[in-house]
Design an enzyme around this catalytic site. Structure first.
Site, PDB file in Angstrom:
ATOM      1  N   CYS A   2       0.826  -1.300  -0.189  1.00 53.47           N
ATOM      2  CA  CYS A   2       0.071   0.133   0.038  1.00 53.47           C
ATOM      3  C   CYS A   2       0.860   1.165   0.021  1.00 53.47           C
ATOM      4  CB  CYS A   2      -0.832   0.088   1.186  1.00 53.47           C
ATOM      5  SG  CYS A   2      -1.645  -1.540   1.459  1.00 53.47           S
ATOM      6  N   ARG A  27       2.831   1.186  -6.096  1.00 58.53           N
ATOM      7  CA  ARG A  27       2.915   0.005  -5.165  1.00 58.53           C
ATOM      8  C   ARG A  27       1.764  -0.906  -4.867  1.00 58.53           C
ATOM      9  NH1 ARG A  27       6.609   2.346  -0.888  1.00 58.53           N
ATOM     10  NH2 ARG A  27       5.717   1.190   0.625  1.00 58.53           N
ATOM     11  N   TRP A  80      -3.586  -2.363  -1.209  1.00 55.26           N
ATOM     12  CA  TRP A  80      -3.248  -3.802  -1.580  1.00 55.26           C
ATOM     13  C   TRP A  80      -3.672  -4.544  -0.614  1.00 55.26           C
ATOM     14  CZ3 TRP A  80      -0.176  -7.963  -0.469  1.00 55.26           C
ATOM     15  CH2 TRP A  80      -0.013  -8.870  -1.723  1.00 55.26           C
ATOM     16  N   ASN A 106      -0.363   1.227   6.559  1.00 60.11           N
ATOM     17  CA  ASN A 106       0.412   0.139   5.719  1.00 60.11           C
ATOM     18  C   ASN A 106       1.098  -0.886   6.727  1.00 60.11           C
ATOM     19  OD1 ASN A 106       0.087   1.487   3.488  1.00 60.11           O
ATOM     20  ND2 ASN A 106       2.373   1.960   3.132  1.00 60.11           N
ATOM     21  N   GLY A 107       0.863  -2.275   6.551  1.00 62.18           N
ATOM     22  CA  GLY A 107       1.285  -3.249   7.233  1.00 62.18           C
ATOM     23  C   GLY A 107       0.325  -4.116   7.571  1.00 62.18           C
ATOM     24  N   GLU A 497      14.114 -15.902 -14.420  1.00 61.58           N
ATOM     25  CA  GLU A 497      13.624 -14.659 -14.462  1.00 61.58           C
ATOM     26  C   GLU A 497      12.568 -14.392 -15.714  1.00 61.58           C
ATOM     27  OE1 GLU A 497      13.360 -12.413 -12.525  1.00 61.58           O
ATOM     28  OE2 GLU A 497      13.384 -10.369 -13.734  1.00 61.58           O
ATOM     29  N   LYS A 501       8.730 -13.070 -15.382  1.00 56.45           N
ATOM     30  CA  LYS A 501       8.258 -11.852 -16.012  1.00 56.45           C
ATOM     31  C   LYS A 501       7.028 -12.283 -17.029  1.00 56.45           C
ATOM     32  CE  LYS A 501      10.055  -9.716 -14.567  1.00 56.45           C
ATOM     33  NZ  LYS A 501      10.901  -9.291 -13.279  1.00 56.45           N
ATOM     34  N   GLU A 504       4.024 -12.861 -14.381  1.00 49.88           N
ATOM     35  CA  GLU A 504       3.567 -11.889 -13.496  1.00 49.88           C
ATOM     36  C   GLU A 504       2.734 -10.708 -14.401  1.00 49.88           C
ATOM     37  OE1 GLU A 504       6.327  -9.943 -11.290  1.00 49.88           O
ATOM     38  OE2 GLU A 504       7.787  -9.959 -12.655  1.00 49.88           O
ATOM     39  N   HIS A 520      13.844 -34.854 -16.570  1.00 51.16           N
ATOM     40  CA  HIS A 520      13.409 -35.585 -15.388  1.00 51.16           C
ATOM     41  C   HIS A 520      11.951 -35.194 -15.008  1.00 51.16           C
ATOM     42  CE1 HIS A 520      17.570 -36.902 -15.148  1.00 51.16           C
ATOM     43  NE2 HIS A 520      18.150 -35.536 -15.024  1.00 51.16           N
ATOM     44  N   LYS A 619       4.421  -3.425  -5.871  1.00 55.26           N
ATOM     45  CA  LYS A 619       5.887  -3.226  -6.180  1.00 55.26           C
ATOM     46  C   LYS A 619       6.794  -3.195  -4.812  1.00 55.26           C
ATOM     47  CE  LYS A 619       8.929  -2.002  -9.004  1.00 55.26           C
ATOM     48  NZ  LYS A 619       9.358  -2.957  -9.938  1.00 55.26           N
TER      49      LYS A 619
HETATM   50  C1  F6R Z   1       9.508  -9.489  -9.983  1.00 51.53           C
HETATM   51  C2  F6R Z   1       9.556  -8.576  -9.053  1.00 51.53           C
HETATM   52  C3  F6R Z   1       9.391  -9.317  -7.646  1.00 51.53           C
HETATM   53  C4  F6R Z   1      10.591  -8.429  -6.800  1.00 51.53           C
HETATM   54  C5  F6R Z   1      10.523  -9.228  -5.339  1.00 51.53           C
HETATM   55  C6  F6R Z   1      11.540  -8.513  -4.440  1.00 51.53           C
HETATM   56  O1  F6R Z   1       9.160  -8.562 -11.135  1.00 51.53           O
HETATM   57  O2  F6R Z   1       9.373  -7.314  -8.957  1.00 51.53           O
HETATM   58  O3  F6R Z   1       9.739 -10.523  -7.622  1.00 51.53           O
HETATM   59  O4  F6R Z   1      11.702  -8.727  -7.172  1.00 51.53           O
HETATM   60  O5  F6R Z   1       9.039  -8.704  -4.626  1.00 51.53           O
HETATM   61  O6  F6R Z   1      11.415  -7.131  -4.427  1.00 51.53           O
HETATM   62  P1  F6R Z   1      12.558  -6.430  -3.902  1.00 51.53           P
HETATM   63  O7  F6R Z   1      13.851  -6.435  -4.917  1.00 51.53           O
HETATM   64  O8  F6R Z   1      12.240  -4.735  -3.739  1.00 51.53           O
HETATM   65  O9  F6R Z   1      13.196  -6.907  -2.725  1.00 51.53           O
END
Ligand code: F6R
Length: 624
Positions: A2, A27, A80, A106-107, A497, A501, A504, A520, A619
């Site tokens: 949030c 966020r 969020w 937040n939290g 990765e 990508k 998500e 396997h 985010k």
């Molecule tokens: C993927 C993504 C998340 C972050 C993860 C860690 O695109 O953005 O998987 O990598 O939430 O976030 P940070 O790097 O901010 O600790």
């Protein structure tokens, strides 16, 4: 997660809050709301809307011009959901039952059920399913009991709370007063000219256009904020705390899309420039043409870093994938044993951490709750904590003993892109510098890797020129419901990765695998419908990957291959090919990940999805 904004001063508050919420929308974004008050206004007015901040904005715009100017104090929130579905009722701000207090949070309040039962016993009733409403009622309980001293009431309430919070509270009786507090969830206070006004944000993004003077609240601190007075900070135990004012420097242009349709595409294309920034002043070409690496973090903690026989990398998501590349870099160059751990598992696993170990915490936001908790654990056990972070002044940057900023600028797109390549760049510089200090790398190797590293931005540009190719070929894959990504060695984390990508932002199920593991199990999934992305650049495992591709080919899988420029062999096996320039094995991920990012982007755009704000994602994951 949030986002929180707040303002107190003389300006009309609603445009400031709405703009700040837009900036924080990356966020978390299932609902949003504001609470407004002011000396010339009556009481506290609350507006809430489900969905995007734009929906809230439309509601707030119905305010008359007189009302707009009368409201000069306010708090806002973009949510969020953690407790209760996304709805107007559950959106913040929450009011106390009598409407005297409004709060954004937040939290997570972990003991909210117990507190709620106690409050119900005192006659409180609740409208929402949120833990936040429990908190505002709890504060109100103490507020009514102690003669309406808000800061004291916040303190008393927070002493009863178990959990994480960043909160801002306002009171109906005194519109010239805000109280903010934090524990394990960031909160920043921006100071206007001569303390005439204050700006509050869950990060510095919404503040920087107004002021560069900020206070980062520390855990268990409560700030008493009144215009024209200096901010007072007390600790939860009521002792007074020092007020540390810091300068924050964020490039405001980085907060706009700069002509790109989405932040994600802008951030993908920024990477050559970001990598240059990340290396600036660190990879240095001397007059004799040779390179050296200067990292102040290494200079200050050299003895401890050199002594380390065991490195543990903790991170989440994309940062964890960067950690897997870091493991290969450090082990190969420095000959030190490295483990890579999901921070969320590490923190609860009673891991073996020795005093001489180094724990590297990698995080884009610098606010990820699990990574922060892993750092705490490592510190308690006496390890040196080294942060690799993008968020300047973030909680992880401040909690680490030392570290290196990746310096790629604010990342707004929901999916991490430039942070990943920035993290790998920093891990490469760190490995090189450490290996040099340890004597585990020859001067020739060191120079060769440095020379090649500084060429990476130009080579990234070459890959990005194929954006049109990736866009065209993405058309052929939007139908897919499953993807497999295969890679080996340095390209294995890139496969992970790439799959992340795609998942998500395009909501297509995708899995990354070490190519040889396919036989396997996952090979059972391969049929003519199944796109398989093969990372087949020319490295020491190239021929092995080709064998793995043949296994796919003989089962009619549709191969999209990432190859080194000029490769003819793989071209004959794959339906689609994207070329990347040749580079050293250890630097390959910096190039091979770009087509992965572009592919995910274009597939999501073709599917008409919201690339920058994928559903359910936050985010900055500030709850565990
Ligand atoms: C993927 C993504 C998340 C972050 C993860 C860690 O695109 O953005 O998987 O990598 O939430 O976030 P940070 O790097 O901010 O600790």
């Amino acid at each position: 997660m949030c986002g929180i904004v707040g303002y107190i001063g003389k300006q009309s508050v609603s445009p400031i809050l709405i703009k700040g919420l837009h900036q924080l929308e990356y966020r978390g974004y299932d609902s949003a709301g504001v609470a407004l008050s002011g000396e010339a206004a009556e009481g506290i007015r609350v507006y809430k809307a489900k969905g995007k901040v734009a929906n809230l904005e439309a509601k707030v715009e119905t305010l008359s011009p007189e009302a707009q100017t009368a409201f000069t104090t306010g708090i806002g929130h973009t949510r969020w959901a953690t407790h209760g579905e996304p709805s107007e009722t559950n959106a913040h701000p929450h009011l106390s039952m009598n409407g005297e207090l409004a709060l954004v949070h937040n939290g997570i309040i972990e003991n909210y059920q117990l507190l709620k039962e106690q409050l119900v016993g005192y006659g409180y009733t609740f409208k929402s399913q949120t833990d936040t409403e429990v908190l505002v009622q709890l504060i109100d309980y103490f507020y009514q009991k102690n003669g309406k001293q808000l800061t004291k009431a916040v303190n008393q309430a927070l002493n009863k709370v178990i959990g994480a919070y960043a909160i801002v509270v306002m009171e109906r009786e005194n519109p010239n007063h805000l109280v903010a507090a934090r524990k394990a969830s960031p909160l920043v206070i921006g100071i206007g000219e001569q303390n005439a006004e204050f700006f509050i944000g869950s990060d510095a993004t919404p503040l920087v256009e107004y002021t560069h003077k900020v206070i980062y609240l520390e855990d268990e601190q409560i700030a008493d904020i009144r215009p024209s007075e200096a901010v007072e900070i007390i600790n939860l135990d009521e002792s007074s705390a020092n007020v540390n004012i810091k300068d924050v420097d964020i490039d405001i242009s980085a907060l706009s899309k700069g002509g790109f349709p989405h932040f994600m595409l802008k951030e993908i294309f920024e990477q050559p420039h970001c990598i240059e920034n990340s290396m600036r002043g660190r990879v240095i070409r001397r007059e004799d043409g040779l390179y050296e690496i200067k990292l102040s973090a290494l200079a200050h903690f050299k003895a401890k870093l050199i002594r380390a026989r065991h490195v543990i990398i903790v991170a989440c998501g994309t940062s964890w994938h960067a950690g897997l590349i870091g493991k290969q870099l450090i082990e190969e160059m420095c000959r030190i044993r490295v483990e890579v751990e999901y921070a969320s598992e590490f923190r609860y696993r009673n891991p073996v951490i020795e005093k001489d170990d180094v724990v590297i915490a990698i995080s884009q936001s610098g606010e990820t709750a699990d990574t922060l908790a892993a750092i705490q654990l490592a510190k308690e056990q006496g390890a040196l904590v080294f942060g690799i972070v993008n968020g300047v002044g973030s909680s992880i940057a401040r909690a680490a003993d030392t570290g290196i900023y990746i310096h790629v600028g604010p990342e707004i797109g929901g999916a991490s892109t430039k942070a990943f390549t920035g993290q790998i760049t920093v891990l490469t510089m760190l490995s090189l510098a450490l290996a040099n200090a340890l004597g585990t790398i020859s001067e020739e190797q060191f120079q060769e890797i440095c020379r090649e590293l500084v060429e990476i931005p130009a080579k990234m540009e070459v890959v990005l020129k194929q954006n049109d190719t990736v866009e065209r070929l993405s058309n052929r894959f939007t139908y897919a419901r499953n993807f497999l990504y295969l890679g080996r060695g340095y390209n294995y984390p890139v496969a992970l990765e790439g799959a992340l990508k795609l998942k998500e932002i395009s909501y297509i199920h995708a899995e990354g695998y070490p190519a040889a593991e396919m036989k396997h199990g996952p090979i059972a999934l391969v049929d003519k419908e199944m796109p398989i992305v093969c990372l087949a650049t020319r490295d020491q495992l190239y021929h092995k990957v080709i064998s793995n591709m043949q296994e796919v080919q003989s089962r009619n899988g549709r191969i999209l291959a990432i190859v080194t420029e000029g490769d003819e062999q793989v071209k004959r096996m794959a339906q689609e090919v994207v070329e990347v320039p040749a580079t050293l094995n250890c630097l390959t991920p910096l190039l091979s990940v770009l087509p992965m990012q572009l592919l995910a982007y274009h597939v999501a755009v073709k599917k008409g999805l919201n690339v920058d704000m994928p559903r359910n994602l936050a985010k900055s994951v500030t709850v565990e």
